[in-house]
Design an enzyme around this catalytic site. Structure first.
Site, PDB file in Angstrom:
ATOM      1  N   ARG A  12       0.835  -1.212   0.000  1.00  0.00           N
ATOM      2  CA  ARG A  12       0.000   0.000   0.000  1.00  0.00           C
ATOM      3  C   ARG A  12       0.871   1.264   0.000  1.00  0.00           C
ATOM      4  O   ARG A  12       0.492   2.276  -0.595  1.00  0.00           O
ATOM      5  CB  ARG A  12      -0.958   0.004   1.200  1.00  0.00           C
ATOM      6  CG  ARG A  12      -0.254   0.020   2.537  1.00  0.00           C
ATOM      7  CD  ARG A  12      -1.235   0.076   3.706  1.00  0.00           C
ATOM      8  NE  ARG A  12      -0.560  -0.218   4.949  1.00  0.00           N
ATOM      9  CZ  ARG A  12      -0.738   0.431   6.092  1.00  0.00           C
ATOM     10  NH1 ARG A  12      -1.593   1.439   6.150  1.00  0.00           N
ATOM     11  NH2 ARG A  12      -0.092   0.079   7.166  1.00  0.00           N
ATOM     12  N   SER A  23      -4.586   5.512   5.664  1.00  0.00           N
ATOM     13  CA  SER A  23      -4.270   4.079   5.663  1.00  0.00           C
ATOM     14  C   SER A  23      -4.075   3.515   4.272  1.00  0.00           C
ATOM     15  O   SER A  23      -3.240   2.638   4.055  1.00  0.00           O
ATOM     16  CB  SER A  23      -5.399   3.293   6.350  1.00  0.00           C
ATOM     17  OG  SER A  23      -5.586   3.754   7.665  1.00  0.00           O
ATOM     18  N   GLU A  36     -18.985   3.702   0.794  1.00  0.00           N
ATOM     19  CA  GLU A  36     -18.248   2.934  -0.211  1.00  0.00           C
ATOM     20  C   GLU A  36     -19.041   2.706  -1.484  1.00  0.00           C
ATOM     21  O   GLU A  36     -18.471   2.614  -2.578  1.00  0.00           O
ATOM     22  CB  GLU A  36     -17.792   1.598   0.395  1.00  0.00           C
ATOM     23  CG  GLU A  36     -16.774   1.749   1.531  1.00  0.00           C
ATOM     24  CD  GLU A  36     -17.399   2.202   2.859  1.00  0.00           C
ATOM     25  OE1 GLU A  36     -18.641   2.127   2.997  1.00  0.00           O
ATOM     26  OE2 GLU A  36     -16.649   2.642   3.754  1.00  0.00           O
ATOM     27  N   PHE A  77     -14.349  -3.436   2.330  1.00  0.00           N
ATOM     28  CA  PHE A  77     -15.402  -2.441   2.052  1.00  0.00           C
ATOM     29  C   PHE A  77     -15.569  -2.197   0.547  1.00  0.00           C
ATOM     30  O   PHE A  77     -16.635  -1.767   0.106  1.00  0.00           O
ATOM     31  CB  PHE A  77     -15.100  -1.134   2.780  1.00  0.00           C
ATOM     32  CG  PHE A  77     -14.887  -1.326   4.257  1.00  0.00           C
ATOM     33  CD1 PHE A  77     -15.761  -2.107   5.006  1.00  0.00           C
ATOM     34  CD2 PHE A  77     -13.801  -0.748   4.894  1.00  0.00           C
ATOM     35  CE1 PHE A  77     -15.554  -2.304   6.365  1.00  0.00           C
ATOM     36  CE2 PHE A  77     -13.591  -0.940   6.254  1.00  0.00           C
ATOM     37  CZ  PHE A  77     -14.470  -1.722   6.990  1.00  0.00           C
ATOM     38  N   HIS A  88      -5.325  -3.426   2.756  1.00  0.00           N
ATOM     39  CA  HIS A  88      -5.686  -4.197   3.947  1.00  0.00           C
ATOM     40  C   HIS A  88      -6.435  -5.474   3.586  1.00  0.00           C
ATOM     41  O   HIS A  88      -7.429  -5.837   4.203  1.00  0.00           O
ATOM     42  CB  HIS A  88      -6.493  -3.347   4.921  1.00  0.00           C
ATOM     43  CG  HIS A  88      -5.714  -2.193   5.488  1.00  0.00           C
ATOM     44  ND1 HIS A  88      -5.254  -1.156   4.708  1.00  0.00           N
ATOM     45  CD2 HIS A  88      -5.299  -1.924   6.740  1.00  0.00           C
ATOM     46  CE1 HIS A  88      -4.586  -0.299   5.456  1.00  0.00           C
ATOM     47  NE2 HIS A  88      -4.591  -0.739   6.696  1.00  0.00           N
ATOM     48  N   ASP A 130      -7.414  -5.896  13.957  1.00  0.00           N
ATOM     49  CA  ASP A 130      -8.793  -5.480  13.711  1.00  0.00           C
ATOM     50  C   ASP A 130      -9.746  -6.670  13.592  1.00  0.00           C
ATOM     51  O   ASP A 130     -10.954  -6.527  13.766  1.00  0.00           O
ATOM     52  CB  ASP A 130      -8.880  -4.630  12.428  1.00  0.00           C
ATOM     53  CG  ASP A 130      -8.618  -3.157  12.705  1.00  0.00           C
ATOM     54  OD1 ASP A 130      -8.602  -2.782  13.902  1.00  0.00           O
ATOM     55  OD2 ASP A 130      -8.435  -2.395  11.745  1.00  0.00           O
ATOM     56  N   ARG A 143      -1.418  -4.573   4.083  1.00  0.00           N
ATOM     57  CA  ARG A 143      -1.068  -3.628   5.141  1.00  0.00           C
ATOM     58  C   ARG A 143       0.404  -3.706   5.563  1.00  0.00           C
ATOM     59  O   ARG A 143       1.058  -2.675   5.691  1.00  0.00           O
ATOM     60  CB  ARG A 143      -1.965  -3.902   6.348  1.00  0.00           C
ATOM     61  CG  ARG A 143      -1.629  -3.045   7.535  1.00  0.00           C
ATOM     62  CD  ARG A 143      -2.658  -3.183   8.643  1.00  0.00           C
ATOM     63  NE  ARG A 143      -2.355  -2.269   9.725  1.00  0.00           N
ATOM     64  CZ  ARG A 143      -2.084  -2.649  10.964  1.00  0.00           C
ATOM     65  NH1 ARG A 143      -2.102  -3.921  11.293  1.00  0.00           N
ATOM     66  NH2 ARG A 143      -1.803  -1.755  11.881  1.00  0.00           N
TER      67      ARG A 143
END
Ligand SMILES: Cc1ncc(C[n+]2csc(CCOP(=O)(O)OP(=O)(O)O)c2C)c(N)n1
Ligand SMILES: [Mg+2]
Lengths: 273, 308
Positions: B6, B33, B54, B79, B105, B113, B163
């Site tokens: 990312r 992020s 989204e 998402f 992610h 998470d 991530r």
């Protein structure tokens, strides 16, 4: 008073196409097509700057049929406007046809956005409005037509926020406020009232009109164009099934084709009008 | 050197923004992020944050693509591919619009998470969509190259990013070809096909196999769709044994894609390494990879199972 007899005649032709297309296909959505006939006529025969010879002309105005099931009225208008021959309307919903059940921007000349899954059209319209602004095209208008039942989709309100947040004053939305959806009255299935207050609370410029009155449609669009810094919504009171006595205000005619006799009866009523 | 895919994406995107005025970027309140913040800072006029929305993210991107822009839409994989699946299907893939969905992610390595945020089904979902290209870079170098390549490619793309930092396996001379799966190591006894995070893990497994006298080929299948079936079939034929490794469910992802091709073209004994039809949970990425069997040891054991 301006004379709208020409436009009224076109709207009548569109209504007859609607009946013929849905009857020929024995499938399709007459109710929400008939309710939008004046709005669609106003757009394609007066308001929108389009070029039938170049459907993707980069400076054209854009229309997104967010309530994508109303293809009969949409295709009828595109055909009458000259994007393709009215004869092609008989292929509606048939295999290999360019006229899909729901709008397909890859298949049908003049269609600007693919829709059919309700709730998505305003987002796409916003994207096109952002694109136009990035390109410095401040005189291009992005029109979108939503159903009143469609307003139940959460994405509509996500998009309503986006349009206001980015001050998309080149977006002009119509809500076809016919009061009906598939399972019955919108107010009973899931009440979307108060529509005006909701859009106002989302910081839109809001007007309510009679959606079958050309004078009111044009006046509202003019005011919408003058509303700087905010997107505009025109809540158009309409009659679902308008023009065909036995279809008017009947939820059952949302997505049902008339039989042969019913079609003849409908065409006769529309002829008289 | 180790870089998160990312991070490499975010950096490449900001560079692209300087080179190509048509590149626009959308995010849904995760720009820090997803790393689109760098682009946002440099090109605020071409960056659109739609908030935590989204569906609208994908729909707005579709509209921008329809007006000739090259939109990159970023949020977490769960998402994008999950929440907005129908928007991707109806407003992007079906109209074949030039939207780049850069989803970060992905997979178990989200870590703490937990299951709601660990997307292990996105390759399967996106791969099933007609018109969609699915790219899963293995390291930062490849992620940067892939970002540029997908911007050049016309049509919808799902770019799957991770991530955590991953060790660099490619160097700056690496040339990325969207349609070619690079062979990272030649071998004769077993073909190891991997994508994304599992590529460097699989290279480790190949070392372990070599110590046991097993010669393993390692192929980096960075583009799961369209799949480089030539390379897949050639190595299945040569090695006769196949292992796939992905940070994704064993259902419908890289393993699924390769199994489909080989079952028809080159039937071969096969072991799929991945998340075994279960949700993840909270924990440190390394602990989760260990618990769910996404390790070099697991790839090694899978290959050994196939050896006579
Ligand atoms: C996301 C989605 N859910 C459900 C449908 C099925 N559907 C088609 S039309 C319709 C009712 C639409 O009612 P409204 O928006 O009021 O349209 P109109 O009355 O103008 O025909 C529904 C539920 C759909 N097309 N898309
Ligand atoms: Mg309605």
């Amino acid at each position: 008073m301006e004379d709208y007899s020409k436009l009224k005649a076109i709207a009548g032709r569109l209504r007859r196409h609607i009946i013929n297309m849905v009857a020929a296909a024995n499938s399709g959505h007459p109710g929400g097509s008939l309710s939008a006939a004046e709005i669609i006529t106003a757009l394609y025969f007066k308001l929108m700057n389009v070029d039938v010879a170049q459907p993707r002309w980069p400076e054209r105005d854009i229309f997104v049929l967010s309530k994508g099931h109303a293809t009969p009225v949409y295709y009828a208008a595109l055909a009458e406007r000259g994007f393709f021959s009215p004869e092609e309307l008989t292929s509606f919903r048939a295999v290999n046809s360019r006229l899909q059940g729901h709008p397909d921007r890859e298949k049908t000349p003049g269609v600007d956005m693919t829709t059919g899954s309700l709730g998505q059209g305003l987002s796409a319209a916003n994207g096109m409005a952002l694109g136009a602004k990035l390109d410095g095209q401040h005189q291009r208008w992005i029109y979108v037509l939503l159903g009143d039942g469609e307003l139940q989709e959460g994405q509509v309100w996500e998009a309503a926020m986006t349009a206001a947040h980015y001050a998309l004053d080149n977006v002009i939305a119509f809500v076809d406020w016919n009061g009906l959806q598939i399972d019955g009255e919108v107010s009973r299935v899931m009440n979307v009232a108060c529509i005006k207050d909701k859009f106002a609370a989302f910081n839109w410029h809001v007007q309510e009109i009679n959606g079958h009155d050309f004078g009111e449609i044009f006046a509202a669009v003019e005011r919408a164009k003058e509303a700087k810094g905010r997107p505009s919504v025109i809540i158009a009171r309409t009659i679902k099934g308008k023009g065909v006595s036995f279809m008017e205000n009947q939820a059952g005619w949302h997505g049902k084709a008339p039989g042969q006799e019913q079609a003849l009866q409908a065409l006769k009523e529309l002829e008289v009008e | 050197m180790a870089t998160a895919t990312r991070d490499a994406y975010g950096k490449a995107l900001a560079e692209l923004g300087a080179e190509n005025q048509d590149v626009v970027v959308l995010d849904a309140d995760l720009s820090g992020s997803t790393k689109t913040a760098a682009f946002a800072k440099e090109f605020p006029q071409r960056f659109f944050n739609v908030g935590i929305a989204e569906s609208d993210l994908i729909g707005t991107a579709a509209g921008l693509a329809a007006s000739g822009k090259i939109p990159f839409a970023s949020t977490f994989a769960v998402f994008a591919a999950g929440r907005a699946y129908d928007q991707i299907r109806a407003s992007v893939a079906y109209p074949n619009l030039n939207v780049k969905i850069a989803a970060t992610h992905a997979g178990l390595t989200v870590g703490e998470d937990g299951a709601t945020h660990q997307m292990n089904e996105d390759i399967a979902l996106m791969r099933a969509l007609p018109n969609m290209t699915v790219v899963v870079p293995a390291d930062g170098v490849e992620a940067a190259a892939a970002t540029r390549a997908v911007a050049r490619h016309r049509g919808p793309v799902y770019l799957r990013l991770g991530r955590p930092a991953v060790p660099d396996i490619h160097d700056e001379s690496y040339v990325f070809d969207l349609l070619k799966a690079p062979v990272l190591r030649e071998g004769e006894d077993v073909a190891l096909f991997a994508c994304g995070y599992m590529v460097h893990v699989t290279l480790e497994a190949a070392d372990m196999l070599a110590e046991q006298g097993v010669s393993a080929a390692v192929i980096n299948v960075h583009t799961v769709k369209p799949l480089d079936t030539d390379t897949v079939c050639r190595y299945a034929r040569r090695c006769r044994r196949v292992v796939t490794a992905e940070e994704h469910s064993i259902i419908g992802g890289l393993g699924g894609a390769i199994a489909e091709v080989l079952a028809e073209e080159v039937p071969a004994p096969m072991v799929r390494i991945g998340v075994r039809d279960t949700f993840g949970e909270s924990g440190k990425p390394a602990a989760l990879l260990e618990k769910y069997g996404l390790t070099a040891k697991a790839v090694f054991a899978g290959a050994m199972k196939l050896m006579p």
